[in-house]
Scaffold this motif. Structure first.
Motif, short mmCIF file in Angstrom:
data_model
loop_
_atom_site.label_atom_id
_atom_site.label_comp_id
_atom_site.label_asym_id
_atom_site.label_seq_id
_atom_site.Cartn_x
_atom_site.Cartn_y
_atom_site.Cartn_z
N ALA A 1 0.80 -1.23 0.00
CA ALA A 1 0.00 0.00 0.00
C ALA A 1 0.83 1.28 0.00
CB ALA A 1 -0.93 -0.01 1.21
N ILE A 2 1.72 1.42 0.95
CA ILE A 2 2.40 2.70 1.14
C ILE A 2 3.17 3.14 -0.09
CG2 ILE A 2 4.21 3.89 2.44
CD1 ILE A 2 3.24 2.37 4.93
N ARG A 3 3.89 2.24 -0.70
CA ARG A 3 4.66 2.63 -1.89
C ARG A 3 3.77 3.11 -3.03
NH1 ARG A 3 10.13 -0.93 -2.06
NH2 ARG A 3 10.87 -0.18 -0.05
N HIS A 4 2.62 2.48 -3.19
CA HIS A 4 1.66 2.92 -4.21
C HIS A 4 1.08 4.29 -3.84
CE1 HIS A 4 1.68 -0.83 -6.46
NE2 HIS A 4 1.66 -1.46 -5.29
N GLU A 5 0.75 4.44 -2.56
CA GLU A 5 0.21 5.72 -2.10
C GLU A 5 1.24 6.83 -2.30
OE1 GLU A 5 -0.96 5.08 1.94
OE2 GLU A 5 -2.55 3.69 1.38
N GLU A 6 2.50 6.54 -2.02
CA GLU A 6 3.55 7.55 -2.18
C GLU A 6 3.70 7.96 -3.65
OE1 GLU A 6 6.38 6.56 1.66
OE2 GLU A 6 6.90 5.67 -0.28
N ARG A 7 3.64 7.00 -4.55
CA ARG A 7 3.72 7.35 -5.98
C ARG A 7 2.53 8.22 -6.39
NH1 ARG A 7 5.78 2.06 -6.59
NH2 ARG A 7 3.76 1.24 -7.22
N HIS A 8 1.36 7.88 -5.87
CA HIS A 8 0.16 8.66 -6.16
C HIS A 8 0.33 10.10 -5.64
CE1 HIS A 8 -4.03 9.93 -6.19
NE2 HIS A 8 -3.92 10.19 -4.90
N LEU A 9 0.78 10.24 -4.41
CA LEU A 9 0.94 11.58 -3.83
C LEU A 9 2.03 12.38 -4.53
CD1 LEU A 9 0.52 10.62 -0.07
CD2 LEU A 9 -1.11 11.88 -1.49
N LEU A 10 3.08 11.71 -4.95
CA LEU A 10 4.15 12.40 -5.69
C LEU A 10 3.62 12.90 -7.03
CD1 LEU A 10 7.08 13.29 -5.86
CD2 LEU A 10 7.62 11.04 -6.80
N ALA A 11 2.87 12.06 -7.73
CA ALA A 11 2.29 12.48 -9.01
C ALA A 11 1.28 13.60 -8.82
CB ALA A 11 1.62 11.29 -9.70
N ARG A 12 0.57 13.55 -7.73
CA ARG A 12 -0.50 14.52 -7.47
C ARG A 12 0.02 15.86 -6.95
NH1 ARG A 12 -5.53 15.80 -8.34
NH2 ARG A 12 -6.87 16.10 -6.57
N PHE A 13 1.04 15.81 -6.06
CA PHE A 13 1.46 17.03 -5.38
C PHE A 13 2.91 17.44 -5.64
CE2 PHE A 13 -1.95 15.12 -2.82
CZ PHE A 13 -2.91 16.11 -2.98
N GLY A 14 3.66 16.61 -6.37
CA GLY A 14 5.00 16.96 -6.83
C GLY A 14 5.97 17.40 -5.75
N ILE A 15 6.59 18.56 -5.97
CA ILE A 15 7.65 19.07 -5.10
C ILE A 15 7.17 19.28 -3.67
CG2 ILE A 15 7.31 21.51 -5.64
CD1 ILE A 15 10.73 19.86 -5.29
N GLU A 16 5.91 19.64 -3.52
CA GLU A 16 5.35 19.83 -2.17
C GLU A 16 5.41 18.51 -1.38
OE1 GLU A 16 1.23 21.46 -0.07
OE2 GLU A 16 1.31 21.23 -2.25
N TYR A 17 5.09 17.41 -2.07
CA TYR A 17 5.16 16.09 -1.41
C TYR A 17 6.61 15.69 -1.17
CZ TYR A 17 4.55 11.22 -0.28
OH TYR A 17 4.60 10.01 0.36
N GLU A 18 7.50 15.97 -2.11
CA GLU A 18 8.92 15.66 -1.92
C GLU A 18 9.47 16.37 -0.69
OE1 GLU A 18 11.31 16.45 -5.35
OE2 GLU A 18 10.27 14.96 -6.57
N ASN A 19 9.14 17.63 -0.52
CA ASN A 19 9.60 18.38 0.65
C ASN A 19 9.02 17.80 1.94
OD1 ASN A 19 11.17 20.15 -0.86
ND2 ASN A 19 9.48 21.59 -1.13
#
Length: 157
Positions: A130-148
């Motif tokens: 779950a978590i790795r899929h959720e992280e990819r989703h959040l990265l695609a959705r929120f980009g640099i904000e999620y990376e920070n």
């Protein structure tokens, strides 16, 4: 598929994983009891009860924070907002951390060491399923904000 419309998961796996882990701990204990340290049953029970209160409180706090932020609490739905306040300031997965604490607490309450083993296995499975899929989703959705956010907040604790 457009990353803004994609879902992180097709099925809400984490609750099922932790439920299966608890069931496995009960079944395994019937067939093979793991050696566990001798603990005063009152102290172990009190520790387990305290962990359950902590786990439930953490889950309620996280769910309330998600609802107040107008985003989904379901892991298989598309996130509408990146939530970085409340318990999400300390861990990126407070609900899953609560599930893990609850599973370990059951080990203290029942004296069944399999619950500790299953808590670790469920956390690992949740990370991969779950978590790795959720992280990819959040990265695609929120980009640099999620990376920070990821740079400043740990996945678990």
């Amino acid at each position: 598929m457009n990353a803004y419309r994609s879902r992180p998961l097709n099925f809400p796996w984490p609750p099922l994983l932790y439920g299966a882990a608890m069931l496995c701990a009960i079944v395994l204990h019937r067939f093979y009891e793991l050696p566990s340290p001798e603990l005063n049953s009152t102290i172990a029970w009190a520790g387990g009860a305290l962990m359950i209160v902590l786990a439930v409180s953490l889950d309620i706090w996280a769910i309330r924070t998600l609802i107040d932020s107008d985003t989904t609490i379901l892991p298989h739905r598309c996130a509408t907002h990146l939530v970085t306040r409340g318990p999400f300031r300390f861990t990126r997965n407070p609900i899953y951390l609560g599930y893990t604490l609850m599973t370990a607490a059951m080990g203290l309450l029942t004296g069944n060491a399999w619950f500790f083993v299953m808590a670790v296995l469920a956390a690992l499975m949740t990370t991969f399923v779950a978590i790795r899929h959720e992280e990819r989703h959040l990265l695609a959705r929120f980009g640099i904000e999620y990376e920070n956010y990821c740079k400043n907040t740990r996945r678990w604790v």
